[in-house]
Every structure is written in structure tokens, then in C-alpha cells.
Motif scaffolding. Structure first.
Motif, mmCIF file in Angstrom:
data_model
loop_
_atom_site.group_PDB
_atom_site.id
_atom_site.type_symbol
_atom_site.label_atom_id
_atom_site.label_comp_id
_atom_site.label_asym_id
_atom_site.label_seq_id
_atom_site.Cartn_x
_atom_site.Cartn_y
_atom_site.Cartn_z
ATOM 1 N N LEU A 1 3.892 17.952 -24.746
ATOM 2 C CA LEU A 1 4.725 19.141 -24.911
ATOM 3 C C LEU A 1 5.012 19.420 -26.379
ATOM 4 N N VAL A 2 5.521 18.414 -27.091
ATOM 5 C CA VAL A 2 5.882 18.601 -28.498
ATOM 6 C C VAL A 2 4.642 18.661 -29.385
ATOM 7 N N GLY A 3 3.721 17.749 -29.170
ATOM 8 C CA GLY A 3 2.533 17.701 -30.009
ATOM 9 C C GLY A 3 1.701 18.966 -29.936
ATOM 10 N N SER A 4 1.566 19.528 -28.749
ATOM 11 C CA SER A 4 0.772 20.760 -28.620
ATOM 12 C C SER A 4 1.463 21.933 -29.304
ATOM 13 N N ALA A 5 2.799 21.948 -29.268
ATOM 14 C CA ALA A 5 3.532 23.001 -29.978
ATOM 15 C C ALA A 5 3.368 22.845 -31.483
ATOM 16 N N LEU A 6 3.412 21.608 -31.972
ATOM 17 C CA LEU A 6 3.175 21.366 -33.392
ATOM 18 C C LEU A 6 1.771 21.805 -33.799
ATOM 19 N N TRP A 7 0.803 21.518 -32.949
ATOM 20 C CA TRP A 7 -0.585 21.912 -33.225
ATOM 21 C C TRP A 7 -0.695 23.430 -33.342
ATOM 22 N N ARG A 8 -0.044 24.145 -32.409
ATOM 23 C CA ARG A 8 -0.058 25.611 -32.460
ATOM 24 C C ARG A 8 0.594 26.118 -33.744
ATOM 25 N N LYS A 9 1.707 25.495 -34.113
ATOM 26 C CA LYS A 9 2.430 25.921 -35.310
ATOM 27 C C LYS A 9 1.589 25.693 -36.559
#
Length: 321
Positions: free
Chosen positions: A23-31
Motif C-alpha cells: 500500500l505505502v510502497g506503491s504510493a511512494l513509487w507513483r509519487k
């Protein structure tokens, strides 16, 4: 030693997101992608087990990341934490120690460790200030996970003290968003309610019974807001104390259930099983430190729930049970 001054990260330098599939890692990747980072690195758990120390060191020796966001963790709700405390303690500590030891060994310049609001004492004053850490007993339902996360904060502080590394820690409040865990056994309260109420809507159930009294108050932060805050901290903050990341407002679980029911169109009765545990009575973060650094959350809870529900409906056939 020359004092470190935070500033804009080099968009071309290798940036390792540990846990990029979550959840967090994929959001960081998108950012990072949206911000123009061109050398973002990730490994799935099948490609590299972060509990395997030799594999982690070999990865760092090969990739030599300049920046690291440590978002990998074993996570779960009250039921999972109560049932598997050894797993939550042992696995998270091993992940953290392996990644940070390897990062130190191979010269990582900036590392951000992500913890959780559960690090604070069960009955700490509200809202939760950073200095309340280790001032009282933890919530019993997730104390093993909390201790693991506290050890991560301590390791960051030890790295700063012993090696002078400008590494930092951030403690987000309850998170939700696209890519969340909606499983019946392992999910947190917001995705659990989305799944339970949507399934009840589809079946035409007249009522839904939820765990606990519905009285505890919780704060909810969209994971894309967290990702934005993480980059902001990496570019604007350096210090040994962890930084709370939240929205600065909360609501009861009963109110949350009503908001979700209205969003997805469930019109049945919401009932509560008071024989089940509530967890910590309230967890509201004091976000004054983060706001002083120039960051505030942008995504409203209503908008966030709507987008998360849309993602759930689009992906529910492939979600874990």
C-alpha cells in the motif's frame, strides 16, 4: 563532520523503495514517478526476501542506492496482530535490521523509515505528540508490532549517533487507499468495512454486525498524501526525532461505518458486537511538527473513500481472501 542540510533529491540517483508492491510502497513509487525520478528500484518479495540477510546485502552491493524508503513491513489488523504476535515482532525486526545494516554498509545517503501510530502508549494524552513515545504501556492487541516499529526508530537514531548519517523516521496515522489489503483476516478497519458493507449490499443483507462498540476514534490519511509527505520530509527535514504524519482530525468508527455505507449505497442497519475488542480508545496525531515544515494533507476523507471504493470494485475479483 560537516552538518547535513536537506534539499532537493537528485532525480537521476538510484532510489530503492523497500516494499514497493504494498500500500505505502506503491504510493511512494507513483509519487516518485510523478516527480521525475528516473532510477527507482524495487524488488518483490518473491525476487528478494528482506528477512534473508545475505540476499539483502547482495542486493545493496549490486544496486548501490543513494536513497532508501523503508516501507516494507508485515502488517495487519487487530485479529492478525493478536493471533500472530511472534510473526509481527520477528519478521519486522529482521526486515528493518537487514535493510538498515546493508544501507549503512553500502553508503546510503538518505533513508526514511516508516513506522506507525501504534508506537504510542495506549492511554497517551491526545493528540499524540512525538515526545509521548515510551511514556507508558502499549495497546495489548498490537504491542509486538509496535515494539518492532519502535526498534526501527531506535536504529535510525543509533545510525545517526554512531555514523553521522542523516536518516529520518516518519510515523503515519491509519492509512488507506488504492492497493489496500481487503482480506477478511488481515485488513485494517477502513478497507474491512468497505468489503463487508459492499458484500452485504450485493447480498441484500438487512444488517451488518461489526467488531467492538464503534466508539473508538481514529484518524485516516490517504496513502497518496503520505507519499507526498515522505518526499517532503526527505527534502526538508533532518533530525533524530520521528515526525508524525496525519490529518489532525478524527472520527468514531461508528461514524466511519456510516460514511462508508452512504458512499457505497448500503441501506441496512449497522450493528456492533461489544464482546469484541475495540483496541486503543483514541489515536489522533499531533501534526504540528510536520505543518511547521510546510506540509498539510490535501485529500478529504470523503474523496479518499470514494476513490478507494472505486479501486476496490475494479480489482475485487483478484484480491486476496
Amino acid at each position: 563532520m560537516t552538518p547535513f542540510t536537506p534539499g532537493r533529491l537528485d532525480r537521476s540517483s538510484p532510489f530503492y523503495v523497500a516494499g514497493h508492491g504494498g500500500l505505502v510502497g506503491s504510493a511512494l513509487w507513483r509519487k516518485l514517478s510523478a516527480e521525475g525520478f528516473t532510477n527507482t528500484i524495487g524488488r518483490t518479495s518473491k525476487e528478494m526476501d528482506l528477512k534473508d540477510r545475505a540476499a539483502v546485502f547482495a542486493f545493496f552491493a549490486e544496486e548501490r542506492p543513494r536513497y532508501v524508503a523503508l516501507a516494507a513491513a508485515k502488517v495487519g489488523g487487530i485479529l492478525a496482530n493478536k493471533t500472530y504476535p511472534v510473526d509481527f515482532l520477528s519478521e519486522n525486526i529482521r526486515i528493518q535490521v537487514n535493510v538498515m545494516d546493508a544501507a549503512q554498509e553500502y553508503g546510503v545517503e538518505r533513508l526514511l523509515f516508516l513506522g506507525s501510530s501504534c508506537i504510542y502508549p495506549k492511554l497517551a494524552p491526545q493528540p499524540l505528540k512525538e515526545e509521548y513515545l515510551l511514556t507508558g504501556p502499549l495497546e495489548e492487541t498490537n504491542d509486538a508490532y509496535a515494539i518492532a516499529k519502535i526498534s526501527g526508530i531506535m536504529q535510525v537514531q543509533a545510525m545517526r549517533k554512531q555514523y553521522g548519517l542523516p536518516w529520518i523516521s516518519a510515523m503515519p496515522t491509519n492509512l488507506y487507499g488504492p492497493g489496500d489489503n481487503f482480506s477478511a483476516q488481515g485488513s485494517h478497519v477502513l478497507p474491512a468495512l468497505i468489503r463487508r458493507l459492499d458484500e452485504a449490499r450485493v447480498r441484500g443483507d438487512k444488517s451488518v454486525t461489526n467488531w467492538g462498540t464503534g466508539a473508538p476514534r481514529r484518524e485516516f490519511l490517504h496513502v497518496d498524501d503520505l507519499a507526498d509527505a515522505c518526499l517532503h520530509l526527505l527534502e526538508n527535514y533532518d533530525g533524530p526525532q520521528h515526525v508524525n504524519v496525519g490529518v489532525g482530525a478524527d472520527m468514531t468508527i461508528k461514524e466511519l461505518a456510516g460514511l462508508i455505507a452512504g458512499t457505497i449505497g448500503y441501506e441496512g442497519a449497522l450493528r456492533w458486537d461489544a464482546t469484541k475488542p475495540d483496541g486503543t480508545p483514541r489515536k489522533l496525531m499531533d501534526v504540528g511538527k510536520l505543518e511547521a515544515l510546510g506540509w498539510t494533507a490535501r485529500i478529504s476523507l470523503q474523496d479518499g473513500i470514494e476513490s478507494t471504493y472505486a479501486w476496490y470494485r475494479a480489482n475485487r475479483n483478484g484480491l486476496r481472501d
